[in-house]
Structure formats: C-alpha cells, structure tokens
Design an enzyme around this catalytic site. Sequence first.
Site, PDB file in Angstrom:
ATOM      1  N   GLY A   1       1.189   0.719  -8.016  1.00 21.71           N
ATOM      2  CA  GLY A   1       0.606   0.572  -6.685  1.00 21.71           C
ATOM      3  C   GLY A   1      -0.895   0.613  -6.799  1.00 21.71           C
ATOM      4  O   GLY A   1      -1.551  -0.401  -7.027  1.00 21.71           O
TER       5      GLY A   1
ATOM      6  N   GLU B   1      -3.388  -2.263   0.969  1.00 25.87           N
ATOM      7  CA  GLU B   1      -4.593  -2.867   0.385  1.00 25.87           C
ATOM      8  C   GLU B   1      -5.544  -1.798  -0.163  1.00 25.87           C
ATOM      9  O   GLU B   1      -6.746  -1.843   0.043  1.00 25.87           O
ATOM     10  CB  GLU B   1      -5.271  -3.818   1.379  1.00 25.87           C
ATOM     11  CG  GLU B   1      -4.398  -5.061   1.591  1.00 25.87           C
ATOM     12  CD  GLU B   1      -5.098  -6.164   2.353  1.00 25.87           C
ATOM     13  OE1 GLU B   1      -6.247  -6.465   2.030  1.00 25.87           O
ATOM     14  OE2 GLU B   1      -4.468  -6.727   3.263  1.00 25.87           O
TER      15      GLU B   1
END
Lengths: 400, 260
Positions: free
Chosen positions: A146, A380
């Site tokens: 991630g 993001e």
Amino acid sequence: MNTTDPQAAKRGRDEINLQLNETEREIMQVIRDFARNEVKPRAAEIDATAKFPEDLVKKMGELGLMGLPLPEEYGGLGQSYILFALMIEELCAACATTGLVPDVNISLGAEPILMFGTEEQKQRWLPQMCSGEKLGALAITEPGAGSDAAGIKTTAVRDGDEYVINGSKVFITLGGVAETYVTSTVTNPELKDKHRHMTDFVVEKGTPGLSFGQPMHKMGITGSPTVEVFYDNVRVPVSHRLGEEGDGFKITMDTLDAGRIGVAAQAVGIARSALEDCLEYATQRKQFGSAITSFEGIQFMLADMATAIDAARLLTLRAAYLHNQGLPCARESSMAKLFAGDTAMKVTTDALQIFGGYGYIKEYPAERHMRDAKITQIYEGTQQIQRLVIARDLLKKLRA
Amino acid sequence: MNIVVCVKQVPEPTGTNRIDPKSLRILREGVDSVLDPADEFSIEAALQIQEANPGTNVVVVSMGPDRALEAIRRGLAMGANKGVLVSDANLAGSDALTTAKVLAAAIKRENPDLVLCATESSDAYTGMVPGGIAHHLGLPLLSYAKKLTLAGGKVQIERQTEAGFQRVEAQLPAVVTVTGSINTPRYPALKGIMQAKKKPVDQLTAADLGFSPEQVGEKGAKEKVLGWAPAEQRKAGTVIKDDGTAATQIADFLAQLKVI
C-alpha cells in the site's frame, strides 16, 4: 512537463494567481448549476443503494467535465488545474461518489498516459476518457503493498512483442467499470534499486486473463466500485508499456503527486457540504427558546469549521496553480491533501455534533458526509505518507 | 431555415426585484443577472429543430443594456449560431409596445421563418412583447405552445389551456410563444461556452434600426408605471384536527380548489 528551474519554482510559491477569466467563470456557473440541480438531489440515493451513477457520468461526459484540464487535441477542454480543483470541489460538495469519477478518470487514468505516453498511446486512450465513454483507472495497490508502492509483487515478463502479467491488485477505484488500467508491475526483480524495477502498462478491459472481484462494501463513497483486479497470464503488446522498463516507480509517484490535488479538492467539497447543511439546520433548530446559532459555543464551532475549510481550499488551489504552471508540486499537493483530508474529517465530525441526535440517523446527511470524509485521509497516500513526503522535501532543501 | 429566439437578461429570479423609487424601474445594478430561465425553453426548442434540420440558423436577439450580452452568450453557449444585441441609452425606459417595435425591426433583418419567445419575462411580466412583435412583422402568433412541430412549411402547436390543449397551426413565417412544459433545456456544454466567444454578435443602436430618440425609451412610452407593491403575504393555513371527519374535510377542501 515539470520545470526544474528553482527560480521559477520559488516564484510559483510566492506568487499565486487564482483569478478566473470570464470563460472560466461561466464554466463554473454551469458546473455549479449541474452539481446543485442534477447531482445533489441524487447523493442520498447513490449512498444508500451503493449504485454507480452511470447516467450522471454520461451527462458529465456530454458536458465536457470528464476531460476538463486535458489538452484539446485529445478531446479535453484544455482548462486549468485550478478550474479542475474547483470542479471536483463543487461536484463532491454535491455528492462525493459522483465527484470522484472525473477525478479518478483525469488524475489517475489519463494523467500518467498524458505525462509518459507516446503520441500514439495518447491518441488511442485519451479521447475516450475525455468524452467519458470509457473511463480510466490506476492499479498500484496490492494486498502486501500500500504505502510501500515499490513493494508490489505483480510481475510482467517479456515474451517476444508482448509482456505476460501475473498478480493481483486490491482497492482499485472504478475497477470493473473503467476501460483502461494503468498497472504497476515488477519487470526487473533482480535489480537492487527498488525504484528501478517497476514498469507500468495500460491494460484494457476484456484482455484475456484480466478479471475483477465483487465491489467491496465500503464505509463511504459507496457508489464508486472498489474492487480486486486479477491478472492471470494477461498478455499485452509492448505498445501498451508506458515509458521504458524501470520507469514505473517514477510514473506512479509523479501521477500521485498531482493526483493528490484532486483528493484535496474532494475533501474540501465534502467539508463545505457538511458546513452548509449544518448552517441550514442550526439556524432552524431551537433550544432554550432560541436558534442554536445564537449560542457562542455553536458560533465558535462554525467559525473554526469555515476557517479550516478556507485554509484547505487555498492550499489546494496553490498546489493546483503550481501544477498548472508545470512546476514541481509534490510537497504542496501533499500539504493540501493532508490538511484538507484532516479538515474534512474534523468538520464533518463537528457538523454531526451540531446536528446532535439527528446527525446520527441516516435521514439527515451529516453521517454520510462523515463516512465520505474518512477515505480522504487514506487513499492516494495516507496522511502519514503525506507527512513523509513533506518532511523529506523540507530536509532535502536543508541539505542542498 | 432561420429561427430567431427573443431573450432577455433579468435579475436572478430567485431574489426579490428591487425597484428604483424615483424611476419605478427594476434596479439592475449590483444584482446578479441571468438569462431569463423562461427563455431557455425557447432556445432549447430552436436547437431541437436545428438538430432535426441541419443547416438551420438560430439567432438570439435581445434588447437591453450592454451587459445583456451575457444572456446572449449563454444562448450561444447552448448552441445558437449568432446573437443580436440592441443596446442604446435612448432605449432605457421603453414600454412593452416600444420594445416590441424595436425588437421586430431587429428580427426582420434576420429574415426569420420562425420567431420563438417565452410567454412573458420573469421580471416585468407584461406578456405583450410577443404579440407586438407579431403585429409589427405582420405574422401570425401561436401562443402558449407546449408542443411544437414543423412540417410542409407550417408550424403546428399544442396550445396549453386550463382544461387541456388546442391544436393550432399557421403558415410560416410565424411567431410562437412557448411554455415551460415544452422541453427540458440543456446545460450549455463547456465546449459551447468556450466557442461562444468566437460566435458573431451584431450590436445595434435604435438609430441603426431607423428610430429617432423621441420614438423610443421613456419619451416614446405610451404606458406609465404608477407603482409597485409586494405580493400579499401568504395567509396561515387551516389546521384540521381529526375528529373522524378529517379525511372528508380535506377532500372537500381539495375539491373546492378543483385539484381533485
């Protein structure tokens, strides 16, 4: 596209011009009317049914919203990133799910192709994204990677004029509904430099071996599908590779640098919507014989909310301005995303508090805003990653 | 085929009009002004005809101050081909008949097959201008169209009435006023907004159309506004307490209003 001239970069920080011209004002008026009349009335239903608002996406495409800042030669409108940020704010103030669609399509689907694609690649994929007929998405995140984007495991192996991709991605926004997936892979696992082992490919829906999981059940932005993407011996031609082998990490990072402007704008929109709903409620709600807005305790909360929203908006527009000037904006877009995401969470929480018990039930919009806000602190790049980006940039400057 | 659509810039209709106590005219300074929402239906009707009949030329015509150009631009952004703005300090204070006379002169230059107007403007509400235009152009007026079709050189409309509608037709050229139920106006595509700046807009004065300063504006007005007053406040509703007959009472009340 980014200039490395330090003087220009410095000027870009000291001098920000946010003035809109007449055409831009007229464009914003249409976007505002559309958001208020067509999108906002649908927000509660989209949230409750978790259904992708296909009809609204079609309308946004027809109006020209899906390619607003992209060049006209590829079917966009060539408008500024300032206008883009204002558009995303306005749409997300109406419905966070709906506003997310042009943001992802433009910032994550189209931008990497625009920044790193060949002329042929741009001609092939950008017009369909600008018209909204076929959306673009970005596939980086994996179950084990991630925040550590370079830790991905999906591989691409060259076989003649093709690459064979194997692996899986998770939390892919617009997965299944989008047509193109800019997919990060590892092509050179033997390299010690983990920033040179990645390569990005544009993978089209319908390619044999590409499949999608069921939409995940999410806390907020429920109408936009978030899915797992599986690559099982997916063959793509060399012409689908973005840049050269090893450019993948840079493409991903540059895409996210600018992409955070969109998330920041989304957060500003959600926060603004929460405050607007809250103001309307608080002026009508009476306790102890008067509107609760007459109490200083409430007034101070409202003042803090409005101040934070404006600060978040200005940070966002500054980052958008820098990006529009072609100046580096990694630090500024991280600051905008960090502050705007935290502002959205704080403002929506306080707004719910002012709504009191009514805020806690689904008949009122306060709890939806709070659920929608949370994601802006996560995707993001988490807030923690944003701090890393900002701190590294500060310290790099000190060393220089 | 040439279609002329008459448009007007009005103060943002969600607000309350402010009146200049001296001139008794609507104050237009310092208020947000927009293309009259009623005009969006006529523009949309024209654009739908244009889409069905390629080559159709749609011209938006307005009389007003220079800033009325914004209303014309909105029409151009929606898809009209050209604008005509009649703007002249001498025209200030014109009454409905003068407005119709001046607009008719401007419209005539466009050689129209069809002239579309809203039934009335959202600010002044006289509803006389379309009739005046038809008179000055010597054309038939089909009013209150909720549907409009063109065929064989004729225009046919369904005229909204309280009880239903009438089907009426006239030979082209003709003037038609359209109601808000005729269509759903489109949002201008953003590309349309960008292109609108490049579309031609003729700017005309009263003199260009052959009128002397005495024939127009306040001097030429035959109608005089004596005063304005706000609408009466809505009265408080009637509360019916249910003693078992509430449903009947409500039904009777609605029947009285002829809604059921």
